[in-house]
Design an enzyme around this catalytic site. Structure first.
Site, mmCIF file in Angstrom:
data_model
loop_
_atom_site.group_PDB
_atom_site.id
_atom_site.type_symbol
_atom_site.label_atom_id
_atom_site.label_comp_id
_atom_site.label_asym_id
_atom_site.label_seq_id
_atom_site.Cartn_x
_atom_site.Cartn_y
_atom_site.Cartn_z
ATOM 1 N N ASN A 9 12.593 -20.062 -14.541
ATOM 2 C CA ASN A 9 13.252 -21.355 -14.730
ATOM 3 C C ASN A 9 14.262 -21.505 -13.598
ATOM 4 O OD1 ASN A 9 14.710 -23.566 -15.532
ATOM 5 N ND2 ASN A 9 15.535 -22.628 -17.410
ATOM 6 N N HIS A 94 15.914 -26.066 -24.129
ATOM 7 C CA HIS A 94 16.733 -25.033 -23.481
ATOM 8 C C HIS A 94 18.186 -25.208 -23.927
ATOM 9 C CE1 HIS A 94 18.777 -22.655 -20.482
ATOM 10 N NE2 HIS A 94 17.632 -22.048 -20.269
ATOM 11 N N GLU A 96 20.867 -25.118 -22.399
ATOM 12 C CA GLU A 96 21.679 -25.983 -21.522
ATOM 13 C C GLU A 96 21.409 -27.446 -21.828
ATOM 14 O OE1 GLU A 96 20.444 -24.071 -17.901
ATOM 15 O OE2 GLU A 96 21.518 -22.275 -18.538
ATOM 16 N N GLU A 164 16.355 -17.078 -26.334
ATOM 17 C CA GLU A 164 17.382 -16.892 -25.311
ATOM 18 C C GLU A 164 18.762 -16.967 -25.965
ATOM 19 O OE1 GLU A 164 15.691 -18.168 -21.170
ATOM 20 O OE2 GLU A 164 16.698 -19.855 -22.104
ATOM 21 N N GLY A 170 22.884 -16.207 -17.915
ATOM 22 C CA GLY A 170 23.701 -16.328 -16.703
ATOM 23 C C GLY A 170 24.980 -15.508 -16.739
ATOM 24 N N SER A 210 19.636 -13.138 -18.640
ATOM 25 C CA SER A 210 19.992 -12.055 -17.710
ATOM 26 C C SER A 210 18.879 -11.026 -17.525
ATOM 27 C CB SER A 210 21.302 -11.384 -18.143
ATOM 28 O OG SER A 210 22.374 -12.319 -18.089
HETATM 29 P P1 13P Z 1 19.467 -16.144 -16.525
HETATM 30 O O1 13P Z 1 18.229 -15.285 -16.315
HETATM 31 O O2 13P Z 1 20.061 -16.630 -15.248
HETATM 32 O O3 13P Z 1 20.422 -15.503 -17.453
HETATM 33 O O4 13P Z 1 18.930 -17.481 -17.267
HETATM 34 C C1 13P Z 1 18.124 -17.362 -18.376
HETATM 35 C C2 13P Z 1 17.600 -18.703 -18.727
HETATM 36 O O5 13P Z 1 18.324 -19.554 -19.204
HETATM 37 C C3 13P Z 1 16.186 -18.971 -18.471
HETATM 38 O O6 13P Z 1 15.778 -20.152 -19.060
#
Ligand code: 13P
Length: 250
Positions: A9, A94, A96, A164, A170, A210
Protein backbone atom coordinates in the site's frame (compact mmCIF):
# COMPACT_ATOMS: atom_id res chain seq x y z
CA UNK A 1 -4.33 -24.18 -0.12
CA UNK A 2 -4.49 -20.38 0.39
CA UNK A 3 -1.92 -18.70 -1.83
CA UNK A 4 -0.10 -16.05 0.22
CA UNK A 5 -0.65 -12.45 -0.81
CA UNK A 6 2.01 -9.77 -0.34
CA UNK A 7 0.44 -6.39 -0.97
CA UNK A 8 2.12 -2.99 -1.01
CA UNK A 9 0.00 0.00 0.00
CA UNK A 10 1.93 3.00 -1.26
CA UNK A 11 -0.52 5.40 0.43
CA UNK A 12 -0.14 9.07 -0.61
CA UNK A 13 3.44 8.65 -1.79
CA UNK A 14 5.11 8.95 -5.21
CA UNK A 15 4.51 11.30 -8.10
CA UNK A 16 3.67 9.56 -11.37
CA UNK A 17 7.34 9.79 -12.31
CA UNK A 18 8.45 8.26 -9.01
CA UNK A 19 5.78 5.56 -9.18
CA UNK A 20 6.95 4.50 -12.62
CA UNK A 21 10.53 4.37 -11.40
CA UNK A 22 9.60 2.39 -8.31
CA UNK A 23 7.64 -0.21 -10.22
CA UNK A 24 10.36 -0.48 -12.87
CA UNK A 25 12.97 -0.99 -10.13
CA UNK A 26 10.98 -3.93 -8.73
CA UNK A 27 9.27 -5.38 -11.76
CA UNK A 28 11.50 -8.18 -12.98
CA UNK A 29 12.74 -9.30 -9.54
CA UNK A 30 9.24 -9.31 -8.08
CA UNK A 31 7.78 -11.00 -11.13
CA UNK A 32 10.30 -13.82 -10.66
CA UNK A 33 8.99 -14.67 -7.16
CA UNK A 34 6.66 -17.65 -7.47
CA UNK A 35 4.18 -19.31 -5.08
CA UNK A 36 3.12 -15.90 -3.76
CA UNK A 37 0.68 -13.39 -5.21
CA UNK A 38 2.32 -9.97 -5.42
CA UNK A 39 0.25 -6.80 -5.45
CA UNK A 40 1.06 -3.10 -5.60
CA UNK A 41 -1.44 -0.36 -4.76
CA UNK A 42 -0.14 3.02 -6.00
CA UNK A 43 -2.08 6.30 -5.89
CA UNK A 44 -5.01 6.65 -8.34
CA UNK A 45 -3.14 9.02 -10.61
CA UNK A 46 -0.47 6.42 -11.43
CA UNK A 47 -2.71 3.38 -11.85
CA UNK A 48 -3.28 3.66 -15.56
CA UNK A 49 0.39 4.08 -16.39
CA UNK A 50 1.46 1.30 -14.04
CA UNK A 51 -1.14 -1.09 -15.44
CA UNK A 52 0.61 -0.76 -18.79
CA UNK A 53 4.02 -1.38 -17.25
CA UNK A 54 2.78 -4.49 -15.42
CA UNK A 55 1.07 -6.06 -18.43
CA UNK A 56 2.41 -9.55 -19.04
CA UNK A 57 3.88 -9.85 -15.52
CA UNK A 58 2.53 -11.77 -12.53
CA UNK A 59 2.32 -8.58 -10.44
CA UNK A 60 -1.25 -7.52 -9.65
CA UNK A 61 -2.51 -3.99 -9.35
CA UNK A 62 -4.88 -2.49 -6.80
CA UNK A 63 -6.34 0.86 -5.77
CA UNK A 64 -6.36 2.27 -2.24
CA UNK A 65 -10.00 3.36 -2.15
CA UNK A 66 -13.05 3.97 -4.34
CA UNK A 67 -16.43 5.67 -4.17
CA UNK A 68 -19.61 3.64 -3.79
CA UNK A 69 -21.46 5.11 -6.78
CA UNK A 70 -20.85 4.05 -10.36
CA UNK A 71 -20.81 7.59 -11.72
CA UNK A 72 -22.34 11.02 -11.28
CA UNK A 73 -21.95 14.36 -9.60
CA UNK A 74 -19.33 13.43 -7.00
CA UNK A 75 -16.54 15.87 -7.74
CA UNK A 76 -13.10 14.48 -7.13
CA UNK A 77 -14.15 10.88 -6.58
CA UNK A 78 -13.16 7.70 -8.43
CA UNK A 79 -15.74 4.98 -9.02
CA UNK A 80 -15.17 1.23 -8.90
CA UNK A 81 -16.31 1.01 -12.53
CA UNK A 82 -13.43 3.31 -13.54
CA UNK A 83 -10.98 1.12 -11.66
CA UNK A 84 -12.30 -2.20 -12.88
CA UNK A 85 -10.67 -1.97 -16.29
CA UNK A 86 -7.30 -1.15 -14.78
CA UNK A 87 -6.93 -2.99 -11.50
CA UNK A 88 -7.98 -6.18 -9.84
CA UNK A 89 -8.06 -5.24 -6.15
CA UNK A 90 -9.19 -2.30 -4.05
CA UNK A 91 -8.26 -1.62 -0.42
CA UNK A 92 -11.35 -0.54 1.53
CA UNK A 93 -11.86 0.57 5.11
CA UNK A 94 -8.20 1.32 5.76
CA UNK A 95 -7.84 2.84 9.23
CA UNK A 96 -6.52 6.08 7.69
CA UNK A 97 -9.74 6.33 5.65
CA UNK A 98 -11.78 5.54 8.75
CA UNK A 99 -9.85 8.11 10.80
CA UNK A 100 -9.54 11.05 8.37
CA UNK A 101 -12.23 10.62 5.72
CA UNK A 102 -15.35 9.43 7.49
CA UNK A 103 -15.29 5.86 6.21
CA UNK A 104 -17.64 4.32 8.75
CA UNK A 105 -18.65 0.66 8.58
CA UNK A 106 -21.79 1.76 6.68
CA UNK A 107 -19.74 3.61 4.07
CA UNK A 108 -17.25 0.76 3.79
CA UNK A 109 -20.17 -1.63 3.37
CA UNK A 110 -21.51 0.39 0.42
CA UNK A 111 -18.04 0.57 -1.12
CA UNK A 112 -17.52 -3.19 -0.84
CA UNK A 113 -20.89 -3.83 -2.50
CA UNK A 114 -20.03 -1.43 -5.33
CA UNK A 115 -16.52 -2.85 -5.74
CA UNK A 116 -17.82 -6.42 -5.97
CA UNK A 117 -20.48 -5.50 -8.50
CA UNK A 118 -17.82 -3.78 -10.62
CA UNK A 119 -15.78 -7.01 -10.53
CA UNK A 120 -13.06 -5.79 -8.13
CA UNK A 121 -11.67 -7.87 -5.28
CA UNK A 122 -12.02 -5.95 -2.02
CA UNK A 123 -9.34 -5.99 0.66
CA UNK A 124 -11.29 -5.09 3.78
CA UNK A 125 -9.14 -3.58 6.53
CA UNK A 126 -10.03 -3.94 10.19
CA UNK A 127 -8.11 -3.17 13.36
CA UNK A 128 -8.32 -1.63 16.80
CA UNK A 129 -6.79 1.58 18.16
CA UNK A 130 -4.25 1.61 20.97
CA UNK A 131 -6.92 2.70 23.44
CA UNK A 132 -9.23 -0.12 22.37
CA UNK A 133 -6.36 -2.57 22.55
CA UNK A 134 -5.43 -1.47 26.07
CA UNK A 135 -9.06 -1.72 27.14
CA UNK A 136 -9.10 -5.35 25.97
CA UNK A 137 -11.60 -4.56 23.22
CA UNK A 138 -9.67 -5.87 20.21
CA UNK A 139 -11.98 -8.81 19.55
CA UNK A 140 -15.13 -6.76 19.93
CA UNK A 141 -13.90 -3.94 17.65
CA UNK A 142 -12.66 -6.24 14.92
CA UNK A 143 -15.79 -8.41 14.85
CA UNK A 144 -18.02 -5.30 14.80
CA UNK A 145 -16.04 -3.85 11.90
CA UNK A 146 -16.36 -7.11 10.00
CA UNK A 147 -20.06 -7.59 10.65
CA UNK A 148 -20.84 -3.95 9.83
CA UNK A 149 -18.67 -3.77 6.72
CA UNK A 150 -19.89 -7.09 5.33
CA UNK A 151 -23.55 -6.72 6.30
CA UNK A 152 -25.90 -7.94 3.58
CA UNK A 153 -23.03 -8.97 1.32
CA UNK A 154 -22.97 -12.50 -0.04
CA UNK A 155 -19.73 -14.41 0.14
CA UNK A 156 -17.36 -13.43 -2.65
CA UNK A 157 -14.36 -15.66 -3.29
CA UNK A 158 -12.21 -12.61 -4.15
CA UNK A 159 -12.62 -11.14 -0.67
CA UNK A 160 -9.43 -10.54 1.33
CA UNK A 161 -9.30 -9.27 4.93
CA UNK A 162 -6.38 -7.33 6.36
CA UNK A 163 -5.99 -7.08 10.11
CA UNK A 164 -4.06 -3.91 10.82
CA UNK A 165 -3.89 -2.81 14.45
CA UNK A 166 -3.89 1.00 14.26
CA UNK A 167 -1.16 1.27 16.91
CA UNK A 168 1.17 -0.77 14.71
CA UNK A 169 0.74 1.26 11.52
CA UNK A 170 3.73 3.42 10.62
CA UNK A 171 4.98 3.29 14.20
CA UNK A 172 7.65 0.64 13.91
CA UNK A 173 5.79 -1.15 16.73
CA UNK A 174 4.53 -4.26 15.02
CA UNK A 175 2.30 -6.68 16.90
CA UNK A 176 3.92 -10.00 17.77
CA UNK A 177 3.31 -12.92 15.46
CA UNK A 178 1.38 -14.63 18.23
CA UNK A 179 -0.89 -11.60 18.90
CA UNK A 180 -1.61 -11.15 15.20
CA UNK A 181 -2.28 -14.86 14.75
CA UNK A 182 -4.75 -14.84 17.62
CA UNK A 183 -6.79 -11.92 16.29
CA UNK A 184 -6.65 -13.27 12.76
CA UNK A 185 -7.97 -16.58 14.11
CA UNK A 186 -10.89 -14.61 15.50
CA UNK A 187 -11.38 -12.88 12.15
CA UNK A 188 -11.57 -16.32 10.55
CA UNK A 189 -14.11 -17.54 13.10
CA UNK A 190 -16.17 -14.41 12.43
CA UNK A 191 -16.04 -15.21 8.71
CA UNK A 192 -17.17 -18.76 9.49
CA UNK A 193 -20.14 -17.31 11.38
CA UNK A 194 -21.03 -15.06 8.45
CA UNK A 195 -20.34 -17.36 5.51
CA UNK A 196 -19.73 -20.88 6.80
CA UNK A 197 -16.63 -22.98 7.41
CA UNK A 198 -15.74 -23.54 3.77
CA UNK A 199 -15.61 -19.83 3.02
CA UNK A 200 -13.60 -19.15 6.17
CA UNK A 201 -10.99 -21.68 5.11
CA UNK A 202 -10.71 -20.10 1.65
CA UNK A 203 -10.43 -16.41 2.53
CA UNK A 204 -6.95 -14.95 2.83
CA UNK A 205 -6.35 -12.86 5.92
CA UNK A 206 -3.32 -10.57 5.96
CA UNK A 207 -1.47 -8.87 8.76
CA UNK A 208 -0.48 -5.22 8.35
CA UNK A 209 1.39 -2.78 10.59
CA UNK A 210 5.14 -2.15 10.47
CA UNK A 211 5.87 -5.26 8.42
CA UNK A 212 9.51 -5.30 7.27
CA UNK A 213 11.94 -7.80 5.81
CA UNK A 214 13.21 -8.35 9.37
CA UNK A 215 9.86 -9.47 10.84
CA UNK A 216 8.24 -11.14 7.81
CA UNK A 217 9.00 -14.68 8.95
CA UNK A 218 7.60 -14.03 12.41
CA UNK A 219 4.21 -13.16 10.89
CA UNK A 220 4.07 -15.34 7.83
CA UNK A 221 5.04 -18.49 9.68
CA UNK A 222 1.87 -18.22 11.77
CA UNK A 223 -0.81 -20.67 10.67
CA UNK A 224 -3.65 -18.14 10.34
CA UNK A 225 -1.66 -15.41 8.55
CA UNK A 226 -1.86 -15.61 4.75
CA UNK A 227 0.12 -12.56 3.75
CA UNK A 228 0.97 -8.99 4.55
CA UNK A 229 -0.33 -5.53 3.75
CA UNK A 230 2.87 -3.53 3.72
CA UNK A 231 3.05 0.27 3.93
CA UNK A 232 6.43 1.97 4.32
CA UNK A 233 8.50 -1.07 3.36
CA UNK A 234 6.62 -1.43 0.07
CA UNK A 235 8.25 1.81 -1.14
CA UNK A 236 11.69 0.20 -0.89
CA UNK A 237 12.25 -2.30 -3.71
CA UNK A 238 14.83 -4.51 -1.95
CA UNK A 239 12.75 -4.65 1.20
CA UNK A 240 9.47 -5.45 -0.56
CA UNK A 241 11.08 -8.11 -2.75
CA UNK A 242 12.71 -9.66 0.31
CA UNK A 243 9.29 -9.83 2.04
CA UNK A 244 7.82 -11.61 -0.99
CA UNK A 245 10.79 -13.98 -1.29
CA UNK A 246 10.81 -14.90 2.38
CA UNK A 247 7.10 -15.61 2.19
CA UNK A 248 7.63 -17.87 -0.81
CA UNK A 249 10.34 -19.78 1.05
CA UNK A 250 8.12 -20.62 4.04
P1 13P B 1 3.22 0.44 7.64
O1 13P B 1 3.72 -0.87 7.04
O2 13P B 1 3.94 1.63 7.12
O3 13P B 1 3.14 0.35 9.12
O4 13P B 1 1.71 0.60 7.10
C1 13P B 1 0.83 -0.46 7.22
C2 13P B 1 -0.40 -0.13 6.46
O5 13P B 1 -1.18 0.71 6.86
C3 13P B 1 -0.64 -0.85 5.21
O6 13P B 1 -1.92 -0.64 4.74
Amino acid sequence: MRIPLIAGNWKMNTTVFEAVKLVNDMKSRLDAVTKVEKLVCPPFISLSKISEILKGTSIRLGAQNCHFMEKGAYTGEVSPVMLAGICEYVILGHSERRQYFGDTNEVVNKKIKAAISAGLKPILCVGESLQENEAGKTGEVVTNQMRGSLSGIEFNPGLVIAYEPVWAIGTGKAATGKQANETIGLVRRTLAGLYGEKAAVEVRILYGGSVTAANTTEFLSQPEIDGALVGGASLKPDEFISIAKQTAAL
